[in-house]
Design a protein around this motif. Structure first.
Motif, mmCIF file in Angstrom:
data_model
loop_
_atom_site.group_PDB
_atom_site.id
_atom_site.type_symbol
_atom_site.label_atom_id
_atom_site.label_comp_id
_atom_site.label_asym_id
_atom_site.label_seq_id
_atom_site.Cartn_x
_atom_site.Cartn_y
_atom_site.Cartn_z
ATOM 1 N N PHE A 159 -33.365 27.193 -0.042
ATOM 2 C CA PHE A 159 -33.962 26.824 -1.321
ATOM 3 C C PHE A 159 -32.937 26.106 -2.202
ATOM 4 O O PHE A 159 -31.736 26.258 -2.013
ATOM 5 N N HIS A 160 -33.404 25.344 -3.172
ATOM 6 C CA HIS A 160 -32.499 24.559 -4.011
ATOM 7 C C HIS A 160 -31.989 25.312 -5.232
ATOM 8 O O HIS A 160 -30.963 24.966 -5.790
ATOM 9 N N ARG A 161 -32.697 26.343 -5.672
ATOM 10 C CA ARG A 161 -32.299 27.111 -6.852
ATOM 11 C C ARG A 161 -31.031 27.893 -6.541
ATOM 12 O O ARG A 161 -30.950 28.591 -5.541
ATOM 13 N N GLN A 162 -30.021 27.760 -7.393
ATOM 14 C CA GLN A 162 -28.768 28.498 -7.211
ATOM 15 C C GLN A 162 -28.755 29.686 -8.157
ATOM 16 O O GLN A 162 -29.154 29.574 -9.317
ATOM 17 N N MET B 189 -25.009 36.149 -4.699
ATOM 18 C CA MET B 189 -24.854 34.705 -4.883
ATOM 19 C C MET B 189 -25.762 34.004 -3.884
ATOM 20 O O MET B 189 -25.710 34.298 -2.688
ATOM 21 N N LYS B 190 -26.605 33.108 -4.405
ATOM 22 C CA LYS B 190 -27.489 32.329 -3.550
ATOM 23 C C LYS B 190 -27.267 30.853 -3.839
ATOM 24 O O LYS B 190 -27.380 30.424 -4.989
ATOM 25 N N SER B 191 -26.924 30.110 -2.797
ATOM 26 C CA SER B 191 -26.727 28.672 -2.934
ATOM 27 C C SER B 191 -26.918 28.049 -1.556
ATOM 28 O O SER B 191 -26.216 28.407 -0.615
ATOM 29 N N ASN B 192 -27.868 27.161 -1.447
ATOM 30 C CA ASN B 192 -28.187 26.544 -0.177
ATOM 31 C C ASN B 192 -26.910 26.084 0.523
ATOM 32 O O ASN B 192 -26.070 25.451 -0.099
ATOM 33 N N PRO B 193 -26.680 26.489 1.769
ATOM 34 C CA PRO B 193 -27.613 27.001 2.769
ATOM 35 C C PRO B 193 -27.571 28.521 2.982
ATOM 36 O O PRO B 193 -28.328 29.032 3.784
ATOM 37 N N LEU B 194 -26.682 29.247 2.266
ATOM 38 C CA LEU B 194 -26.582 30.693 2.502
ATOM 39 C C LEU B 194 -26.695 31.482 1.205
ATOM 40 O O LEU B 194 -26.356 30.990 0.130
#
Length: 173
Positions: A72-75, A97-102
């Motif tokens: 997803f694109h939302r960080q 922490m969420k930031s494409n790709p992990l």
């Protein structure tokens, strides 16, 4: 970085070569630094500081590091999040922490995170800082975008009084 897509049963797995200790120290350091004047003196803070700054230290006792594919694109960066699994009664304090790709979740309790089967860096908790490992990333059964951030039928999500959540929404257009 060399990758290879494999199939394990009904799951597709993408293998990635990383230095797990360096990844985790970086992750925990970034999450600990979130917010201004948020890291007071305590036994917990001392243990984390030692882990981040001393390459010879293994993961602190009770710390588990989970990761999963996050397409997803939302960080998102979150501190002071608590979740409770209504089915088991287990609770977990979490930094995430969420930031494409992990996406990563650092949990401070033993047990599996509720609702999804995700990978963990626990097998590399006490390897040398320069150790290179091939870690699996599951490409099937990806958790939904808001997993662990929002409640579900069997998951209670609680943000602490001093919780900090920073996110960058997807750009329009």
């Amino acid at each position: 970085m060399r990758e290879q897509l494999l199939h394990q049963g009904d799951e597709a797995v993408f293998n990635v070569r990383i230095q797990p200790q360096r990844v985790v120290r970086s992750l925990v350091g970034h999450l600990a630094a979130q917010g201004i004047d948020r890291f007071e003196e305590s036994d917990f803070a001392s243990v984390l500081r030692e882990f981040i700054l001393d390459d010879s230290k293994p993961f602190p006792a009770g710390m588990r590091v989970y990761y999963w594919l996050y397409p997803f694109h939302r960080q998102v960066v979150i501190r002071d999040l608590g979740i409770a699994n209504l089915a088991t009664g287990q609770t977990f304090p979490i930094w995430m922490m969420k930031s494409n790709p992990l996406a990563f979740a650092v949990a401070w309790e033993d047990g599996e995170l509720p609702g999804r089967r995700v990978c963990t860096l626990d097998p590399w908790a006490d390897v040398q800082v320069d150790h290179v490992a091939i870690v699996p990333v599951r490409t099937s059964k990806v958790p939904p975008e808001f997993w662990l951030e929002a409640p579900t039928n069997d998951l209670v999500v609680i943000y602490g009084q001093d919780a900090v959540m920073a996110h960058r929404p997807q750009e329009k257009g």
